[in-house]
Design a protein around this motif. Structure first.
Motif, short mmCIF file in Angstrom:
data_model
loop_
_atom_site.label_atom_id
_atom_site.label_comp_id
_atom_site.label_asym_id
_atom_site.label_seq_id
_atom_site.Cartn_x
_atom_site.Cartn_y
_atom_site.Cartn_z
N UNK A 169 43.85 42.13 39.43
CA UNK A 169 42.60 42.72 39.90
C UNK A 169 41.82 43.50 38.84
N UNK A 170 42.51 44.24 37.98
CA UNK A 170 41.79 45.01 36.97
C UNK A 170 41.11 44.07 35.96
N UNK A 171 41.75 42.95 35.66
CA UNK A 171 41.12 41.96 34.78
C UNK A 171 39.96 41.27 35.50
N UNK A 172 40.15 41.03 36.82
CA UNK A 172 39.06 40.43 37.60
C UNK A 172 37.82 41.31 37.56
N UNK A 178 31.48 42.51 33.23
CA UNK A 178 30.88 42.21 31.93
C UNK A 178 30.23 40.83 31.89
N UNK A 179 30.75 39.89 32.66
CA UNK A 179 30.27 38.52 32.56
C UNK A 179 30.68 37.84 31.27
N UNK A 185 43.08 30.92 25.51
CA UNK A 185 44.32 31.60 25.15
C UNK A 185 44.56 32.82 26.03
N UNK A 186 43.51 33.61 26.27
CA UNK A 186 43.71 34.78 27.13
C UNK A 186 43.98 34.34 28.57
N UNK A 187 43.30 33.29 29.02
CA UNK A 187 43.55 32.78 30.37
C UNK A 187 45.01 32.36 30.52
N UNK A 188 45.56 31.79 29.47
CA UNK A 188 46.98 31.40 29.50
C UNK A 188 47.88 32.63 29.57
N UNK A 189 47.56 33.64 28.78
CA UNK A 189 48.36 34.86 28.77
C UNK A 189 48.36 35.55 30.13
#
Length: 274
Positions: A169-172, A178-179, A185-189
């Motif tokens: 949630x915090x990443x969401x 920010x958009x 790579x970050x999506x994988x992490x």
């Protein structure tokens, strides 16, 4: 053809085919995708389905400005019982249409009783996220990026609001507030995608994964998929989608009253420049 369909052995590949518009999704494409998924579901030879995008990008989202934009046209209803939107106006028209072609279609495809694997390259933006997120597995090319910039329109995210389930949630919140683009790579992490592969190997590596999954029994795969979907729904996904969809349409109605149009005066160029 806005969508291509090909079967090789037990794997059907459904390819969005508007590369000149970064596979922006008009209604014609949405209904063609639904037809292709239905075809794969009905074919006993097919055990796994791959969703891909022709050209440099998976999908830049909903079509808000190409010559093929067809949001005003009627289509046969498949994903719900809301009435035709094309002869209605205001919030009634938009809510009826988006209940069908966005939230309704995504829920329909999520329930496809065969594993669905997305092969994502380039842009996977806004409405493109909805297509990737309904898939069971996502293989991303190294050049893939993900973004939901529609808060710039004053709208709290895309219609299939799975953000707090596909990422923490915090990443969401960061993703929405920010958009900004999220790299493959970050999506994988974060666990949003299953693998990141070189762009030149995307098709081959996705096909290999699909072939491996296809070796499992069809009924076992269907039941495993249903079990995970049910677990997500028990965690609130289904009701969360309904709640966020209502907020989405509150935002459209607010924009229509206070700005140039339900998109807050934003078009493709404005979205790129902001």
């Amino acid at each position: 053809m806005t969508v291509r369909y090909e079967r090789r052995g037990p794997v059907a590949t459904v390819t969005m085919n508007r590369p000149e518009y970064r596979n922006a999704q008009n209604s014609a494409m949405t209904y063609a995708l639904d037809g292709a998924f239905g075809r794969a579901a009905a074919d006993d030879r097919v055990k796994v389905v791959v969703l891909a995008g022709a050209g440099e990008h998976f999908s830049a989202g909903h079509d808000i400005g190409s010559p093929g934009r067809d949001a005003h046209l009627p289509f046969e209803r498949r994903a719900g019982l809301w009435w035709d939107h094309s002869d209605k106006s205001g919030a009634e028209s938009r809510f009826a249409r988006e209940s069908e072609v966005y939230l309704g279609m995504c829920r329909r495809w999520r329930e496809l009783p065969k594993p669905l694997i997305a092969a994502v390259q380039g842009a996977c933006v806004a409405g493109g996220l909805m297509l990737a997120w309904v898939c069971d597995l996502i293989v991303a090319a190294e050049d893939a990026f993900f973004a939901d910039p529609v808060v710039r329109m004053g709208i709290p995210g895309v219609e299939f609001f799975a953000h707090p389930w596909v990422m923490p949630p915090r990443i969401a919140r960061e993703f929405l507030y920010t958009g900004d683009r999220m790299s493959a790579r970050r999506a994988y992490e974060l666990g949003m995608v299953n693998a990141v592969v070189p762009r030149a190997e995307l098709t081959e590596r996705t096909a290999a994964l699909a072939g491996r999954v296809a070796r499992m029994p069809r009924m076992g795969l269907a039941l495993a998929k249903r079990a995970v979907n049910q677990a997500e729904d028990l965690q609130g996904l289904h009701s969360g989608l309904d709640a966020a969809f209502a907020l989405h349409h509150l935002a459209h109605a607010h924009n229509a009253e206070t700005s140039a149009d339900p998109l807050g005066g934003m078009d493709v160029r404005a979205m790129k420049e902001s």
